[in-house]
Design a protein around this motif. Structure first.
Motif, PDB file in Angstrom:
ATOM      1  N   ILE A   1     -10.239  22.077 100.473  1.00 60.25           N
ATOM      2  CA  ILE A   1     -10.390  20.721 101.012  1.00 60.25           C
ATOM      3  C   ILE A   1      -9.136  20.306 101.776  1.00 60.25           C
ATOM      4  O   ILE A   1      -9.220  19.711 102.862  1.00 60.25           O
ATOM      5  N   ALA A   2      -7.959  20.614 101.240  1.00 59.35           N
ATOM      6  CA  ALA A   2      -6.706  20.262 101.919  1.00 59.35           C
ATOM      7  C   ALA A   2      -6.579  20.979 103.252  1.00 59.35           C
ATOM      8  O   ALA A   2      -6.088  20.417 104.235  1.00 59.35           O
ATOM      9  N   ARG A   3      -7.006  22.242 103.294  1.00 63.87           N
ATOM     10  CA  ARG A   3      -6.884  23.024 104.533  1.00 63.87           C
ATOM     11  C   ARG A   3      -7.885  22.578 105.595  1.00 63.87           C
ATOM     12  O   ARG A   3      -7.598  22.650 106.795  1.00 63.87           O
ATOM     13  N   ILE A   4      -9.058  22.120 105.180  1.00 65.58           N
ATOM     14  CA  ILE A   4     -10.114  21.773 106.131  1.00 65.58           C
ATOM     15  C   ILE A   4      -9.937  20.368 106.707  1.00 65.58           C
ATOM     16  O   ILE A   4     -10.073  20.160 107.919  1.00 65.58           O
ATOM     17  N   CYS A   5      -9.637  19.406 105.850  1.00 61.96           N
ATOM     18  CA  CYS A   5      -9.641  18.003 106.272  1.00 61.96           C
ATOM     19  C   CYS A   5      -8.459  17.670 107.187  1.00 61.96           C
ATOM     20  O   CYS A   5      -7.408  18.320 107.133  1.00 61.96           O
ATOM     21  N   ASP A   6      -8.642  16.642 108.007  1.00 63.67           N
ATOM     22  CA  ASP A   6      -7.604  16.221 108.949  1.00 63.67           C
ATOM     23  C   ASP A   6      -6.345  15.771 108.211  1.00 63.67           C
ATOM     24  O   ASP A   6      -5.232  15.989 108.679  1.00 63.67           O
ATOM     25  N   ASP A   7      -6.545  15.109 107.084  1.00 63.08           N
ATOM     26  CA  ASP A   7      -5.420  14.667 106.265  1.00 63.08           C
ATOM     27  C   ASP A   7      -5.878  14.643 104.825  1.00 63.08           C
ATOM     28  O   ASP A   7      -7.078  14.752 104.538  1.00 63.08           O
ATOM     29  N   ARG A   8      -4.930  14.484 103.893  1.00 65.46           N
ATOM     30  CA  ARG A   8      -5.308  14.526 102.491  1.00 65.46           C
ATOM     31  C   ARG A   8      -4.266  13.820 101.624  1.00 65.46           C
ATOM     32  O   ARG A   8      -3.127  13.605 102.043  1.00 65.46           O
ATOM     33  N   CYS A   9      -4.687  13.460 100.410  1.00 63.26           N
ATOM     34  CA  CYS A   9      -3.784  12.990  99.369  1.00 63.26           C
ATOM     35  C   CYS A   9      -3.949  13.916  98.172  1.00 63.26           C
ATOM     36  O   CYS A   9      -5.061  14.374  97.882  1.00 63.26           O
ATOM     37  N   ILE A  10      -2.846  14.163  97.487  1.00 63.10           N
ATOM     38  CA  ILE A  10      -2.841  15.113  96.379  1.00 63.10           C
ATOM     39  C   ILE A  10      -2.680  14.368  95.052  1.00 63.10           C
ATOM     40  O   ILE A  10      -1.793  13.518  94.910  1.00 63.10           O
ATOM     41  N   ALA A  11      -3.549  14.697  94.106  1.00 66.34           N
ATOM     42  CA  ALA A  11      -3.454  14.126  92.756  1.00 66.34           C
ATOM     43  C   ALA A  11      -3.844  15.218  91.763  1.00 66.34           C
ATOM     44  O   ALA A  11      -4.942  15.770  91.843  1.00 66.34           O
ATOM     45  N   SER A  12      -2.965  15.517  90.844  1.00 65.49           N
ATOM     46  CA  SER A  12      -3.204  16.598  89.888  1.00 65.49           C
ATOM     47  C   SER A  12      -4.296  16.223  88.887  1.00 65.49           C
ATOM     48  O   SER A  12      -4.390  15.080  88.446  1.00 65.49           O
ATOM     49  N   VAL A  13      -5.114  17.229  88.532  1.00 65.51           N
ATOM     50  CA  VAL A  13      -6.123  17.055  87.488  1.00 65.51           C
ATOM     51  C   VAL A  13      -5.841  18.009  86.328  1.00 65.51           C
ATOM     52  O   VAL A  13      -6.709  18.280  85.500  1.00 65.51           O
ATOM     53  N   ALA A  14      -4.611  18.539  86.276  1.00 68.43           N
ATOM     54  CA  ALA A  14      -4.248  19.494  85.231  1.00 68.43           C
ATOM     55  C   ALA A  14      -4.412  18.869  83.855  1.00 68.43           C
ATOM     56  O   ALA A  14      -4.025  17.723  83.628  1.00 68.43           O
ATOM     57  N   SER A  15      -5.000  19.637  82.958  1.00 69.85           N
ATOM     58  CA  SER A  15      -5.274  19.111  81.628  1.00 69.85           C
ATOM     59  C   SER A  15      -5.594  20.259  80.680  1.00 69.85           C
ATOM     60  O   SER A  15      -6.146  21.274  81.111  1.00 69.85           O
TER      61      SER A  15
END
Length: 268
Positions: A197-211
């Motif tokens: 999704i980060a590579r495809i989209c024009d821009d992005r926001c990152i939020a971890s879902v690690a759990s």
């Protein structure tokens, strides 16, 4: 050892990592420099990317089951991870990027939010919030065909927001790819700069879902969505206030009607 346990090490500082493996912090720094990294932050970013691309619900639960923890300890560990994810979002958050997205939302004729499986709750939350503020937003649910048909109806005046994490779900990735081919602006909400999704989209926001939970942690993404809705509300404050005032007036009228009907029923 670090690569064998990325789910437990990718969020640690160099000092915390050294403590975990009982070595000096300087040893950690010298080691990552020998590997070719200029600073620890670069190594940590690559470790997060590795974690995101390798982890699956099965792998998470399997790794957690090997740890000698009580159920109570596992619960506390899950909440601790939630807090770490929020702290990571707070430290990396770029308000200007969110403000730019809110301006895109304001200009868009239609906003299509695609989030599938566990991310469906996130897409619905964002879609509902945007509709409350008067935007023409939709978070489609149902079959692959239902989502893709809506994507095909988008135009260059519209905006697609794709929400997916880890290896990313194929349907969400295909929706973003199709939108790009149509010339539609795209924005991704994901957990790594290297995710599909980060590579495809024009821009992005990152939020971890690690759990340690097989379902992931959606605390940080929910906080991010809240920040987006705040920005959208305050880029057109007068309109937002008017819409919310009308909604409040309608709720009050409905409440008065309900109380009067209830009172009439009691008398009868």
């Amino acid at each position: 050892m670090i690569l064998q346990n990325p789910e437990d090490t990718f969020f640690l500082s160099s000092r915390e990592l050294a403590k975990r493996y009982d070595v000096d912090a300087a040893t950690i720094v010298r080691t990552i420099q020998t590997l070719g990294y200029n600073k620890y932050a670069e190594f940590a970013a690559d470790l997060r990317a590795h974690f995101v691309t390798q982890i699956t619900p099965y792998a998470v639960l399997k790794a957690a089951s090997k740890e000698k923890r009580t159920v109570a300890d596992r619960i506390r560990h899950g909440v601790e991870m939630d807090l770490r994810n929020l702290q990571a979002l707070q430290s990396s958050l770029n308000p200007e990027k969110i403000i730019a997205l809110s301006r895109q939302v304001k200009r868009a004729h239609r906003i299509l939010i695609v989030g599938i499986d566990l991310a469906a709750g996130l897409s619905w939350h964002l879609g509902y919030g945007l509709m409350t503020l008067g935007f023409n937003a939709e978070a489609p649910v149902g079959s692959t065909g239902n989502v893709q048909r809506r994507v095909r109806s988008l135009t260059r005046r519209d905006l697609l927001i794709a929400i997916s994490f880890g290896q990313c779900l194929r349907d969400t990735v295909e929706a973003a790819l199709r939108a790009k081919k149509l010339g539609v602006a795209t924005f991704g909400i994901t957990d790594s700069e290297t995710s599909p999704i980060a590579r495809i989209c024009d821009d992005r926001c990152i939020a971890s879902v690690a759990s340690p939970s097989f379902g992931g942690s959606y605390v940080a993404p929910m906080s991010l969505l809240g920040a987006i809705l705040i920005a959208c509300a305050h880029t057109q404050t007068a309109r937002s206030l008017e819409l919310l005032r009308r909604s409040e007036d309608e709720d009050r009228a409905d409440h008065r009607w309900y109380r009067s009907e209830k009172g009439s029923a009691s008398v009868e």
